[in-house]
Design an enzyme around this catalytic site. Sequence first.
Site, PDB file in Angstrom:
ATOM      1  N   TYR A  65       1.101 -11.675  -7.373  1.00  0.00           N
ATOM      2  CA  TYR A  65       1.653 -10.515  -7.545  1.00  0.00           C
ATOM      3  C   TYR A  65       1.966  -9.470  -6.213  1.00  0.00           C
ATOM      4  O   TYR A  65       2.985  -9.032  -5.911  1.00  0.00           O
ATOM      5  CB  TYR A  65       0.563  -9.442  -8.410  1.00  0.00           C
ATOM      6  CG  TYR A  65       0.789  -7.853  -8.231  1.00  0.00           C
ATOM      7  CD1 TYR A  65       2.024  -7.390  -8.731  1.00  0.00           C
ATOM      8  CD2 TYR A  65      -0.033  -7.165  -7.472  1.00  0.00           C
ATOM      9  CE1 TYR A  65       2.134  -6.004  -8.743  1.00  0.00           C
ATOM     10  CE2 TYR A  65       0.072  -5.821  -7.345  1.00  0.00           C
ATOM     11  CZ  TYR A  65       1.225  -5.101  -8.043  1.00  0.00           C
ATOM     12  OH  TYR A  65       1.519  -3.685  -7.988  1.00  0.00           O
ATOM     13  N   GLY A 114       0.729  -1.101   0.133  1.00  0.00           N
ATOM     14  CA  GLY A 114      -0.035  -0.123   0.107  1.00  0.00           C
ATOM     15  C   GLY A 114       0.890   1.412   0.084  1.00  0.00           C
ATOM     16  O   GLY A 114       1.761   1.448   0.878  1.00  0.00           O
ATOM     17  N   THR A 151       8.056  -7.807 -10.362  1.00  0.00           N
ATOM     18  CA  THR A 151       7.364  -9.007  -9.755  1.00  0.00           C
ATOM     19  C   THR A 151       7.647 -10.064 -10.578  1.00  0.00           C
ATOM     20  O   THR A 151       7.750 -11.320 -10.237  1.00  0.00           O
ATOM     21  CB  THR A 151       5.813  -8.789  -9.549  1.00  0.00           C
ATOM     22  OG1 THR A 151       5.993  -7.784  -8.646  1.00  0.00           O
ATOM     23  CG2 THR A 151       5.188 -10.002  -8.655  1.00  0.00           C
ATOM     24  N   ASN A 162      -6.901  -4.776   6.646  1.00  0.00           N
ATOM     25  CA  ASN A 162      -6.628  -5.352   5.331  1.00  0.00           C
ATOM     26  C   ASN A 162      -7.589  -6.050   4.740  1.00  0.00           C
ATOM     27  O   ASN A 162      -8.069  -7.346   5.458  1.00  0.00           O
ATOM     28  CB  ASN A 162      -5.283  -6.243   5.138  1.00  0.00           C
ATOM     29  CG  ASN A 162      -4.793  -6.757   3.901  1.00  0.00           C
ATOM     30  OD1 ASN A 162      -4.076  -7.715   3.709  1.00  0.00           O
ATOM     31  ND2 ASN A 162      -5.262  -6.117   2.941  1.00  0.00           N
ATOM     32  N   GLY A 163      -8.300  -5.942   3.453  1.00  0.00           N
ATOM     33  CA  GLY A 163      -9.367  -6.554   2.927  1.00  0.00           C
ATOM     34  C   GLY A 163     -10.392  -5.683   2.549  1.00  0.00           C
ATOM     35  O   GLY A 163     -10.361  -4.502   2.416  1.00  0.00           O
ATOM     36  N   ASP A 188       5.621 -11.309 -18.022  1.00  0.00           N
ATOM     37  CA  ASP A 188       4.841 -10.473 -16.870  1.00  0.00           C
ATOM     38  C   ASP A 188       4.158 -11.486 -15.779  1.00  0.00           C
ATOM     39  O   ASP A 188       3.597 -12.565 -16.193  1.00  0.00           O
ATOM     40  CB  ASP A 188       4.080  -9.576 -17.118  1.00  0.00           C
ATOM     41  CG  ASP A 188       4.126  -8.120 -16.034  1.00  0.00           C
ATOM     42  OD1 ASP A 188       4.581  -8.451 -14.977  1.00  0.00           O
ATOM     43  OD2 ASP A 188       3.564  -7.156 -16.437  1.00  0.00           O
ATOM     44  N   ASP A 189       3.929 -10.978 -14.350  1.00  0.00           N
ATOM     45  CA  ASP A 189       3.184 -12.125 -13.541  1.00  0.00           C
ATOM     46  C   ASP A 189       1.672 -11.779 -13.954  1.00  0.00           C
ATOM     47  O   ASP A 189       1.097 -12.985 -13.738  1.00  0.00           O
ATOM     48  CB  ASP A 189       3.522 -11.577 -12.130  1.00  0.00           C
ATOM     49  CG  ASP A 189       3.016 -10.102 -11.813  1.00  0.00           C
ATOM     50  OD1 ASP A 189       4.001  -9.260 -12.135  1.00  0.00           O
ATOM     51  OD2 ASP A 189       1.841  -9.647 -11.669  1.00  0.00           O
TER      52      ASP A 189
HETATM   53  O1  LIG Z   1      -1.922  -4.681 -16.672  1.00  0.00           O
HETATM   54  P1  LIG Z   1      -1.672  -3.890 -15.619  1.00  0.00           P
HETATM   55  O2  LIG Z   1      -2.868  -3.099 -15.305  1.00  0.00           O
HETATM   56  O3  LIG Z   1      -0.679  -2.931 -16.037  1.00  0.00           O
HETATM   57  O4  LIG Z   1      -1.096  -4.459 -14.178  1.00  0.00           O
HETATM   58  C1  LIG Z   1      -0.485  -5.304 -14.311  1.00  0.00           C
HETATM   59  C2  LIG Z   1       1.134  -5.012 -14.161  1.00  0.00           C
HETATM   60  O5  LIG Z   1       1.253  -4.290 -12.832  1.00  0.00           O
HETATM   61  C3  LIG Z   1       2.015  -4.816 -11.888  1.00  0.00           C
HETATM   62  O6  LIG Z   1       3.309  -4.089 -11.866  1.00  0.00           O
HETATM   63  P2  LIG Z   1       3.620  -2.854 -10.895  1.00  0.00           P
HETATM   64  O7  LIG Z   1       4.467  -1.964 -11.486  1.00  0.00           O
HETATM   65  O8  LIG Z   1       2.532  -2.590  -9.929  1.00  0.00           O
HETATM   66  O9  LIG Z   1       4.559  -3.744  -9.739  1.00  0.00           O
HETATM   67  P3  LIG Z   1       5.974  -4.381  -9.709  1.00  0.00           P
HETATM   68  O10 LIG Z   1       7.067  -3.588  -9.929  1.00  0.00           O
HETATM   69  O11 LIG Z   1       5.930  -5.192  -8.416  1.00  0.00           O
HETATM   70  O12 LIG Z   1       5.997  -5.602 -10.972  1.00  0.00           O
HETATM   71  C4  LIG Z   1       2.021  -6.222 -12.287  1.00  0.00           C
HETATM   72  O13 LIG Z   1       3.426  -6.876 -11.864  1.00  0.00           O
HETATM   73  C5  LIG Z   1       2.116  -6.062 -13.684  1.00  0.00           C
HETATM   74  O14 LIG Z   1       3.466  -5.720 -14.303  1.00  0.00           O
HETATM   75  N1  LIG Z   2      -6.760  -2.947   0.309  1.00  0.00           N
HETATM   76  C1  LIG Z   2      -7.267  -3.065   1.594  1.00  0.00           C
HETATM   77  O1  LIG Z   2      -6.974  -3.780   2.294  1.00  0.00           O
HETATM   78  C2  LIG Z   2      -8.008  -1.664   1.888  1.00  0.00           C
HETATM   79  C3  LIG Z   2      -8.593  -1.747   3.165  1.00  0.00           C
HETATM   80  C4  LIG Z   2      -9.725  -0.722   3.482  1.00  0.00           C
HETATM   81  N2  LIG Z   2     -10.885  -1.591   2.606  1.00  0.00           N
HETATM   82  C5  LIG Z   2      -9.727   0.694   2.664  1.00  0.00           C
HETATM   83  O2  LIG Z   2      -9.977   0.809   1.524  1.00  0.00           O
HETATM   84  O3  LIG Z   2      -8.906   1.351   3.380  1.00  0.00           O
HETATM   85 MG   LIG Z   3       4.977  -5.594 -12.717  1.00  0.00          MG
END
Ligand SMILES: O=P(O)(O)OC[C@H]1O[C@H](OP(=O)(O)OP(=O)(O)O)[C@H](O)[C@@H]1O
Ligand SMILES: NC(=O)CC[C@H](N)C(=O)O
Ligand SMILES: [Mg+2]
Length: 502
Positions: free
Chosen positions: A257, A28, A303, A101-102, A365-366
């Site tokens: 992820y 976050g 990731t 969280n959630g 990509d992941d």
């Molecule tokens: O299709 P999209 O909407 O682009 O989302 C997917 C992408 O977003 C995330 O990366 P991110 O940059 O958040 O973090 P990372 O550096 O941990 O990979 C994830 O690893 C993919 O690369």
């Molecule tokens: N991603 C989360 O876990 C979010 C917690 C909570 N629902 C918020 O929006 O603050």
């Molecule tokens: Mg990424």
Amino acid sequence: MCGIAGLVSSEEVNQELYEALTVLQHRGQDAAGIVTCEGDRMNLRKESGLVRDVFHTRHMVNLRGGMGIAHVRYPTAGCTSSAEAQPFYVNSPYGITLAHNGNLTNAEVLKRELFVQDQRHINTDSDSEVLLNVFAHELMELGKLRVGPEDVFQAVAGVHRRCRGAYTVVAMITGFGIIAFRDPNGIRPLVFGERRTPNGTDYMIASESVALDVLGFDLIRDVQPGEAIVIEKDGKLHTRLCAEQTRHTPCIFEYVYFARPDSIIDDISVYKARLRMGDHLADKILRLRPDYDIDVVIPIPDTSRTSALQLANRLGVKYREGFIKNRYIGRTFIMPGQNLRKKSVRQKLNAIDLEFKGKNVLLVDDSIVRGTTSTQIIQMARDAGANKVYFASASPPVRYPNVYGIDMPAAHELVAYGRTDMEVQRELGCDWLVYQDLEDLIDSVRRGNPKIEAFDTSCFNGEYVTGDISQDYLDRLSCHRNDGAKARRDSGSSVMELHNAG
Ligand SMILES: O=P(O)(O)OC[C@H]1O[C@H](OP(=O)(O)OP(=O)(O)O)[C@H](O)[C@@H]1O
Ligand SMILES: NC(=O)CC[C@H](N)C(=O)O
Ligand SMILES: [Mg+2]
């Protein structure tokens, strides 16, 4: 996703909670908060921003006390206003703070119930404030002047009866101790650990085991679905299964992820799960394209690195880091707003041309969610002179909204929504595209702990483990939380802010 942590120690906890939050920052990036308890006084600091920007020395010195809880936020309900940063506080009974969280799936109903039946006012649109007030009401109903572990367990049982959705929680009661619990499906992760010191045993609770490692705590175990643990301020630990019925179905997207690879969640190493994703994906490529002409495998950092490396090994193809990531830009997927996400991809990643020039590259990509990253990266690979650009995703197409704490509320924002794999390929602009099969993803994760019979895989197959998600709910969610609606809300929001030390 959010990150949560709690600490009870014979020493001051402010510095260690801060460190825990820096280790959980990947969960976050929007806001951060710490609350500590010193005697019968709570000290709170929370604000929008990254951990390093929220806490300055003047805040830290005010966060005195030997127990506390902490939160990093990625909003999935309400807005990005600092008034919705966590932990939340309620003064009655006892003085309780809570970090969540959630995402609750019946927050609207509960909010009305809290007002009409329980005479409690909720001042924000955050589901976490609702959750805190349900917990507080359940404790209040017991009518005790002093709270004990039994009362907490009864109150948590009441939360399980009333709340639906995903909720992994740390809470603190003034002068008493800290509490942690997980919903009956254990959708979001939570672990606890101990550290023996000459002055007794310190306890720590965290979203991911990596936070325990870094702070020198030994992992005891995961908090079980439907279980609550209480750590009193003098270090006495109590645990109890509070839910009447449980069915462990953790979120599979944590392994794809969200979580750090060096975390162990529900006895499964995230790192090993990602290696197995790479193996399965390589096998699928070997099946579909036995005569593949890939010169080089290139991960999209960060990731996907783990699975891309394993995939390359399995295919017997060179693995090269063709994209360099600017280490000062955060994760793009969890940023609010599509414009910011789009802009950040280009700021975050840059190509090393010589790894692309004249080559057939397989980008890995992941996940492909909105397609923000993949579309731009494929174009960057072409601009760098690639001959052919292939693309592989270590998870299946994301076609359904998530309602359990990942902010993908609107199906139409997902690039694979209503599209075949071939149509997604065309949309992204690659020469071929291969997605992991869902059963292979499940196998990759489950092999780490075969006792888990099922996972929440709702964003891939639309099956929601809490069984309470109707099309009507999804339609309302989409309408209320799509990117356009959120932007309008966030720009004008000014909610009374009930906090802040320093
Ligand atoms: O299709 P999209 O909407 O682009 O989302 C997917 C992408 O977003 C995330 O990366 P991110 O940059 O958040 O973090 P990372 O550096 O941990 O990979 C994830 O690893 C993919 O690369
Ligand atoms: N991603 C989360 O876990 C979010 C917690 C909570 N629902 C918020 O929006 O603050
Ligand atoms: Mg990424």
